[in-house]
Scaffold this active site. Structure first.
Site, short mmCIF file in Angstrom:
data_model
loop_
_atom_site.label_atom_id
_atom_site.label_comp_id
_atom_site.label_asym_id
_atom_site.label_seq_id
_atom_site.Cartn_x
_atom_site.Cartn_y
_atom_site.Cartn_z
CG HIS A 1 24.39 -37.86 3.42
ND1 HIS A 1 23.42 -36.78 3.66
CD2 HIS A 1 25.58 -37.20 2.95
CE1 HIS A 1 23.78 -35.56 3.58
NE2 HIS A 1 25.10 -35.96 3.02
CG HIS B 1 29.91 -37.64 2.35
ND1 HIS B 1 29.93 -37.06 1.28
CD2 HIS B 1 29.16 -36.88 3.47
CE1 HIS B 1 29.10 -35.99 1.46
NE2 HIS B 1 28.70 -35.86 2.88
P1 AMP Z 1 26.35 -33.10 2.51
O1 AMP Z 1 27.24 -32.00 2.29
O2 AMP Z 1 27.09 -33.94 3.48
O3 AMP Z 1 24.86 -32.95 3.02
O4 AMP Z 1 26.32 -33.93 1.34
C1 AMP Z 1 25.47 -34.19 0.24
C2 AMP Z 1 26.29 -34.79 -0.90
O5 AMP Z 1 25.09 -35.35 -1.89
C3 AMP Z 1 27.23 -33.91 -1.64
O6 AMP Z 1 28.44 -34.61 -1.89
C4 AMP Z 1 26.64 -33.75 -3.09
O7 AMP Z 1 27.37 -33.75 -3.94
C5 AMP Z 1 25.64 -35.16 -2.97
N1 AMP Z 1 24.40 -35.07 -4.01
C6 AMP Z 1 23.71 -33.88 -4.01
N2 AMP Z 1 22.66 -34.49 -4.96
C7 AMP Z 1 22.87 -35.77 -5.44
C8 AMP Z 1 22.24 -36.76 -6.26
N3 AMP Z 1 21.16 -36.11 -6.90
N4 AMP Z 1 23.06 -37.91 -6.67
C9 AMP Z 1 24.16 -37.81 -5.88
N5 AMP Z 1 24.71 -37.18 -4.85
C10 AMP Z 1 24.24 -36.21 -4.83
#
Ligand code: AMP
Length: 145
Positions: free
Chosen positions: A107, A109
């Site tokens: 993903h 950001h």
């Molecule tokens: P990372 O640390 O790069 O893996 O980022 C994962 C991101 O996903 C974090 O910013 C979380 O806040 C976000 N996240 C986790 N679960 C969900 C969800 N169900 N819907 C939207 N964002 C999420």
């Protein structure tokens, strides 16, 4: 989780892609889905994910799919900047737990940044659902217009 390993089809983003878990969707096409982060590091924090590639990280996606992901990321970044008028915007991506990754589906950001605010790496608080819904409506309208 290590940089190397198997893709878990039960990860939360895979569930969102399949419609098994909800999201505040901003954009979707055949290849890419974008939605608001539930634990935003800043107002407007958005995630952009590939839909058809079971890639845990940037090492596992083909170049064509990555190019599409980046094109949509740029489009959404422009929309967020136009709508929210931040002072800066972070576009970031983490690979492996030691690099800060917590969800093991690739993903991007997009994090609008306001001058003087702390550059937190991980936010602690879940966003207010009403605020997310309002922001979703604003951004979807901007994207359409
Ligand atoms: P990372 O640390 O790069 O893996 O980022 C994962 C991101 O996903 C974090 O910013 C979380 O806040 C976000 N996240 C986790 N679960 C969900 C969800 N169900 N819907 C939207 N964002 C999420």
């Amino acid at each position: 989780m290590s940089l190397h390993g198997d893709y878990d089809p039960q990860n939360i983003f895979a569930q969102i892609i399949r419609g098994e878990a909800p999201c505040y969707k901003l954009y979707e096409d055949d290849d890419v889905l974008a939605f608001l982060d539930l634990f935003p590091q800043a107002h407007g924090h958005t995630l952009v994910i590939p839909k058809r590639v079971a890639a845990r990280n940037i090492l596992e996606i083909d170049a064509q799919s990555l190019a599409k992901l980046m094109a949509v990321t740029q489009q959404l970044t422009r929309v967020l900047v136009a709508e929210l008028q931040p002072d800066g915007v972070q576009v970031a991506q983490f690979n492996g737990a030691p690099a800060g990754q917590t969800v093991f589906h690739l993903h991007m950001h997009i994090i609008p940044r306001v001058a003087g605010q702390d550059l937190g790496i991980h936010a602690a608080n879940r966003a207010d659902p009403a605020e997310l819904a309002q922001l979703q409506a604003r951004l979807v309208k901007r994207l359409a217009g």
